[in-house]
Every structure is written in C-alpha cells, then in structure tokens.
Design a protein around this motif. Structure first.
Motif, PDB file in Angstrom:
ATOM      1  N   HIS A   6     -54.115  -3.774  16.210  1.00 14.34           N
ATOM      2  CA  HIS A   6     -54.253  -2.373  16.594  1.00 14.34           C
ATOM      3  C   HIS A   6     -55.669  -2.091  17.109  1.00 14.34           C
ATOM      4  O   HIS A   6     -55.850  -1.420  18.129  1.00 14.34           O
ATOM      5  CB  HIS A   6     -53.921  -1.479  15.391  1.00 14.34           C
TER       6      HIS A   6
ATOM      7  N   SER B  91     -54.166   4.681  23.009  1.00 18.90           N
ATOM      8  CA  SER B  91     -55.212   5.655  22.679  1.00 18.90           C
ATOM      9  C   SER B  91     -54.759   6.446  21.460  1.00 18.90           C
ATOM     10  O   SER B  91     -53.583   6.664  21.268  1.00 18.90           O
ATOM     11  CB  SER B  91     -55.484   6.579  23.851  1.00 18.90           C
ATOM     12  N   GLU B  92     -55.738   6.848  20.669  1.00 21.45           N
ATOM     13  CA  GLU B  92     -55.393   7.612  19.464  1.00 21.45           C
ATOM     14  C   GLU B  92     -55.613   9.075  19.694  1.00 21.45           C
ATOM     15  O   GLU B  92     -56.435   9.568  20.312  1.00 21.45           O
ATOM     16  CB  GLU B  92     -56.239   7.143  18.277  1.00 21.45           C
TER      17      GLU B  92
ATOM     18  N   LEU C 167     -56.835  -0.892  20.823  1.00 20.07           N
ATOM     19  CA  LEU C 167     -57.672   0.271  21.065  1.00 20.07           C
ATOM     20  C   LEU C 167     -58.891  -0.102  21.921  1.00 20.07           C
ATOM     21  O   LEU C 167     -59.241   0.624  22.872  1.00 20.07           O
ATOM     22  CB  LEU C 167     -58.163   0.878  19.741  1.00 20.07           C
TER      23      LEU C 167
END
Length: 89
Positions: free
Chosen positions: A78, A88-89, A82
C-alpha cells in the motif's frame, strides 16, 4: 572479615542520613525480609500459570487473518502504491 568491614561501612553511611530517611530505609528492609523466598516463588509460579492460561485463550481464538507477516506485506504494498502514485488517499 571483609563482610564485617562492608557492614560497618554501610552502617556508617546510613547513620549520616536524617531520621526520616533512615526510617524509610528500615521500613524497606523489613518489607523485603517479610516477603520470603516462598512468597516470591509463589508469585513467580502464578505468573507462569497466567501466561499459560493466556496462551490457551489465544489458541482457542484460532489463527489471525491476515497474519502479522501478511499484514506487513499488505502495508508495504500500500505504501509503495501511494509513493508511486497508483492510488491516492
């Protein structure tokens, strides 16, 4: 002979303390003497018994999913995604 000299030296040092400090020291020594080796052994055995019970409780719960190693790998992937801009968070 050496033990007597060490005892005398310790006693001379203790006599330099003020009265409340000497009282605390005596109370601490008495407390340590009151807890005999049998009490310490009993507490140690109780701790081992509690640990065994805890292990049994975890064993009854079954395996964890994901395992810690699997979770670590998922977290690494993860983080890589990213950093590389795939998500994208």
């Amino acid at each position: 002979m050496q033990a007597t000299i060490e005892y005398e030296q310790a006693l001379a040092m203790i006599r330099q303390f003020d009265r409340p400090t000497r009282a605390r020291l005596v109370a601490q020594v008495v407390q340590e003497l009151a807890v005999g080796p049998d009490d310490a052994l009993r507490r140690s055995n109780e701790a081992w018994e509690r640990l065994a019970q805890l292990r049994e409780d975890f064993a009854r719960m079954g395996p964890v999913s994901p395992s810690p190693a699997e979770q670590l790998e998922l977290d690494r992937q993860h983080r890589a995604d990213l950093l590389e801009g795939r998500i994208s968070e």
